[in-house]
Motif scaffolding. Structure first.
Motif, PDB file in Angstrom:
ATOM      1  N   LEU A  65      55.296  31.046  36.122  1.00 44.89           N
ATOM      2  CA  LEU A  65      53.587  31.163  36.340  1.00 44.89           C
ATOM      3  C   LEU A  65      53.241  32.598  36.928  1.00 44.89           C
ATOM      4  O   LEU A  65      51.955  32.471  37.027  1.00 44.89           O
ATOM      5  N   PHE A  66      53.996  33.120  37.727  1.00 48.27           N
ATOM      6  CA  PHE A  66      53.264  34.152  38.382  1.00 48.27           C
ATOM      7  C   PHE A  66      52.544  35.279  37.679  1.00 48.27           C
ATOM      8  O   PHE A  66      53.379  35.622  36.676  1.00 48.27           O
ATOM      9  N   PRO A  67      51.686  35.814  37.922  1.00 51.89           N
ATOM     10  CA  PRO A  67      50.894  36.910  37.250  1.00 51.89           C
ATOM     11  C   PRO A  67      51.988  38.100  37.073  1.00 51.89           C
ATOM     12  O   PRO A  67      52.638  38.539  38.135  1.00 51.89           O
ATOM     13  N   ARG A  68      52.292  38.553  35.880  1.00 58.64           N
ATOM     14  CA  ARG A  68      53.485  39.587  35.905  1.00 58.64           C
ATOM     15  C   ARG A  68      53.186  40.295  34.611  1.00 58.64           C
ATOM     16  O   ARG A  68      52.573  40.212  33.795  1.00 58.64           O
ATOM     17  N   LEU A  99      46.744  28.070  39.038  1.00 59.40           N
ATOM     18  CA  LEU A  99      45.854  28.857  40.066  1.00 59.40           C
ATOM     19  C   LEU A  99      46.396  28.902  41.434  1.00 59.40           C
ATOM     20  O   LEU A  99      46.304  30.036  42.109  1.00 59.40           O
ATOM     21  N   ILE A 100      47.578  28.019  42.053  1.00 59.42           N
ATOM     22  CA  ILE A 100      48.086  28.205  43.052  1.00 59.42           C
ATOM     23  C   ILE A 100      48.960  29.268  43.112  1.00 59.42           C
ATOM     24  O   ILE A 100      49.154  30.458  43.918  1.00 59.42           O
ATOM     25  N   ILE A 106      36.876  27.955  41.317  1.00 60.37           N
ATOM     26  CA  ILE A 106      37.506  27.119  40.310  1.00 60.37           C
ATOM     27  C   ILE A 106      38.129  26.136  40.730  1.00 60.37           C
ATOM     28  O   ILE A 106      38.006  24.871  40.099  1.00 60.37           O
ATOM     29  N   MET A 107      38.949  26.137  41.890  1.00 62.43           N
ATOM     30  CA  MET A 107      39.699  24.863  42.297  1.00 62.43           C
ATOM     31  C   MET A 107      38.705  23.832  42.776  1.00 62.43           C
ATOM     32  O   MET A 107      39.182  22.590  42.717  1.00 62.43           O
ATOM     33  N   ALA A 157      42.995  23.467  49.520  1.00 64.37           N
ATOM     34  CA  ALA A 157      43.322  23.914  51.200  1.00 64.37           C
ATOM     35  C   ALA A 157      44.151  25.005  51.072  1.00 64.37           C
ATOM     36  O   ALA A 157      44.015  25.917  51.634  1.00 64.37           O
ATOM     37  N   PHE A 158      45.313  25.025  50.074  1.00 67.10           N
ATOM     38  CA  PHE A 158      46.184  25.811  49.769  1.00 67.10           C
ATOM     39  C   PHE A 158      45.573  27.400  49.538  1.00 67.10           C
ATOM     40  O   PHE A 158      45.952  28.463  50.102  1.00 67.10           O
TER      41      PHE A 158
END
Length: 560
Positions: A228-231, A13-14, A31-32, A56-57
């Protein structure tokens, strides 16, 4: 959901929240928070700290939610201090620095980074309970969060040191996602550094930064495809990540980059990518004799930047690029010279920032070291409990506090301990002391004080505990030690003398009465709690008026 799944899901998620439209970012934040709530129910300290960081992030990178990160960071700091989680405590300071940059409090942000780096400088030995790989990952995360702030402030030399340390931390076990993140971060830093060097007319050095960034952008292609980045599958990384495309364009500006950069300029970005993409696009347009279009691109990004506080160094880079293109060929030379002089002055101020960071970092390190030395002076090295000196200070404090009354005092002696030393060894005796100390501590309340008095004796202070409650609590401690496995306790039990502090009574007086009560428990066969009632005549000689003090609250009580 296992603990490992929760951490893994938070990492996913991050990665996702940094490249999503605002509505999707808000969904991810929700969700977090659900994951954090589940983690709080489980209560595992490291897991809780990691999910507090993630929550927090997510807010720090979501427009309009940065202020909501503050209570989570406060909670993260308190939690990590309480549980001794040094790496995650450093990360909390780093994220605080990021929040302060967004609030345009740059000097305060620098102080937070100094605190974070001082903790990291002193946290070099992995915690075996965490595991080396997880330790390295948490260390890398904290360093990257420090790096982000230093890069935003334009303190590039310090940023380069920190990103290098982050790479070293995970070089042997890095996943494709972590490798991609490291490369993207380094490219971003090098581009910002190169643009800053241009502002003081050090063009050769700037070109070298752009060249290195371009080579790293090419190297990112492989790991990005497994990150893990959306791509988009089958699409090159430079066509999806603005900072990578910008590296190629700034290295060799030209028409061939325009279409790609235009598309990336209007899409969703990693944090603070859009400014770099706009500068790279403007340069390519200008090189293609399309200066009006270049100015339009820069004006649009400049207007967008004014809507919220972003990184100061990049804001100035955009302003400088806009001024450079918007200046007529025969402009006032003295104005240009004046701007160049100001840039040089700002570079000098930037160097003073580095000196300030290093000074504050050393100050924080020395403060922590002094605190550790002070703590050692008040701690028994064998059991980790407060020592006699710390006990005396705490007893004086509690005796003078109305909130701590009634104050119960117990003196604990180990039955059969001499036999362990004689028949086993002193090393085995030390192990028994450690086990008993831990058991005694766990059997009592968090506010109760357990200290090592000397040899095989301990003292317990129970603030605000009435006689009956104190006796029940220490009775549980006696039972817990008696039930320890024989290979841990070697049959050792506890004899405890219990009294309550009287008005104006000195520390040595109350401890003398507790000692007398302890011997009453010994004479009763040990493995019990006794109060100082029938021993009054033995203890009375130490009182100024020669009377025999009694403890009315326990006059009717017998050893248990």
């Amino acid at each position: 959901m296992s603990d490992a799944w929760l951490v893994g899901r938070a990492r996913e998620l991050i990665a996702a929240v940094q490249r999503q439209p605002h509505e999707q970012q808000l969904d991810i934040v929700a969700i977090m928070d659900e994951l954090l709530e589940e983690t709080l129910r489980r209560g595992e300290p490291t897991l809780v700290a990691q999910l507090l960081r993630a929550s927090a992030f997510a807010r720090l990178v979501t427009r309009g939610l940065a202020a909501e990160a503050e209570p989570r960071l406060d909670e993260m700091l308190a939690h990590t201090r309480r549980h001794g989680l040094s790496l995650l405590r450093a990360d909390a300071h780093a994220l605080r620095g990021r929040r302060l940059v967004l609030a345009a409090q740059e000097d305060a942000a620098l102080t937070e980074i100094a605190r974070a780096l001082a903790i990291l400088d002193d946290s070099t030995i992995p915690d075996r309970q965490v595991g080396v790989r997880n330790w390295n990952r948490m260390q890398s995360n904290a360093l990257i969060d420090c790096w982000i702030v230093l890069n935003q402030l334009g303190v590039y030399e310090a940023a380069e040191e920190v990103i290098g340390r982050a790479h070293q931390a995970i070089r042997e076990s890095a996943s494709p996602h972590e490798i991609t993140l490291q490369l993207i971060n380094r490219v971003k830093m090098l581009l910002g550094w190169g643009l800053r060097l241009e502002r003081i007319e050090r063009y050769d050095e700037a070109k070298e930064k752009f060249r290195t960034a371009a080579s790293m952008a090419v190297a990112a292609e492989g790991p990005f495809a497994e990150s893990l980045f959306p791509r988009k599958a089958g699409v090159a990384a430079v066509d999806q990540v603005g900072v990578l495309a910008s590296a190629l364009a700034l290295h060799h500006p030209g028409e061939e980059h325009v279409a790609r950069l235009r598309e990336l300029n209007t899409g969703h970005h990693f944090p603070h990518d859009q400014e770099i993409v706009a500068i790279a696009l403007a340069r390519c347009l200008d090189r293609s004799a399309r200066r009006d279009e270049a100015l339009e691109v820069l004006r649009e990004v400049s207007a967008a930047m004014s809507e919220e506080s972003l990184q100061p160094a990049m804001r100035l880079n955009v302003a400088r690029e806009l001024a450079r293109l918007d200046t007529a060929e025969h402009s006032n030379r003295s104005l240009v010279d004046y701007a160049t002089t100001l840039e040089a002055e700002m570079w000098t101020l930037r160097e003073s920032q580095i000196a300030t960071l290093n000074a504050r970092r050393e100050h924080e390190r020395l403060s922590a070291e002094h605190g550790a030395i002070t703590q050692q002076a008040l701690q028994d090295p064998l059991t980790g409990l407060p020592n006699r000196r710390a006990l005396d200070e705490r007893l004086r404090t509690l005796a003078s506090s109305a909130d701590a009354q009634p104050l119960a005092v117990g003196l604990v002696d180990l039955d059969g301990f001499k036999g362990v030393n004689d028949k086993q060894s002193h090393a085995e005796g030390d192990n028994v002391l450690r086990v008993v100390a831990s058991t005694l501590r766990d059997a009592l309340r968090g506010d109760d004080v357990v200290a090592r008095y000397g040899g095989d004796e301990f003292v317990v202070l129970l603030p605000g505990a009435p006689a009956s409650a104190a006796k029940m609590a220490l009775g549980r401690a006696v039972k817990s030690v008696a039930q320890l496995p024989h290979h841990l306790s070697h049959g050792v039990t506890l004899s405890i003398g219990l009294v309550s502090l009287r008005p104006q009574e000195r520390a040595e007086q109350v401890l003398a009465r507790a000692d007398a009560a302890m011997y009453q428990a010994k004479r009763g066969g040990g493995n019990q709690v006794a109060s100082a009632n029938s021993m009054a005549t033995d203890a009375g000689a130490g009182w100024p008026d020669g009377t025999s003090p009694t403890d009315p609250a326990w006059d009717a009580e017998e050893p248990t």
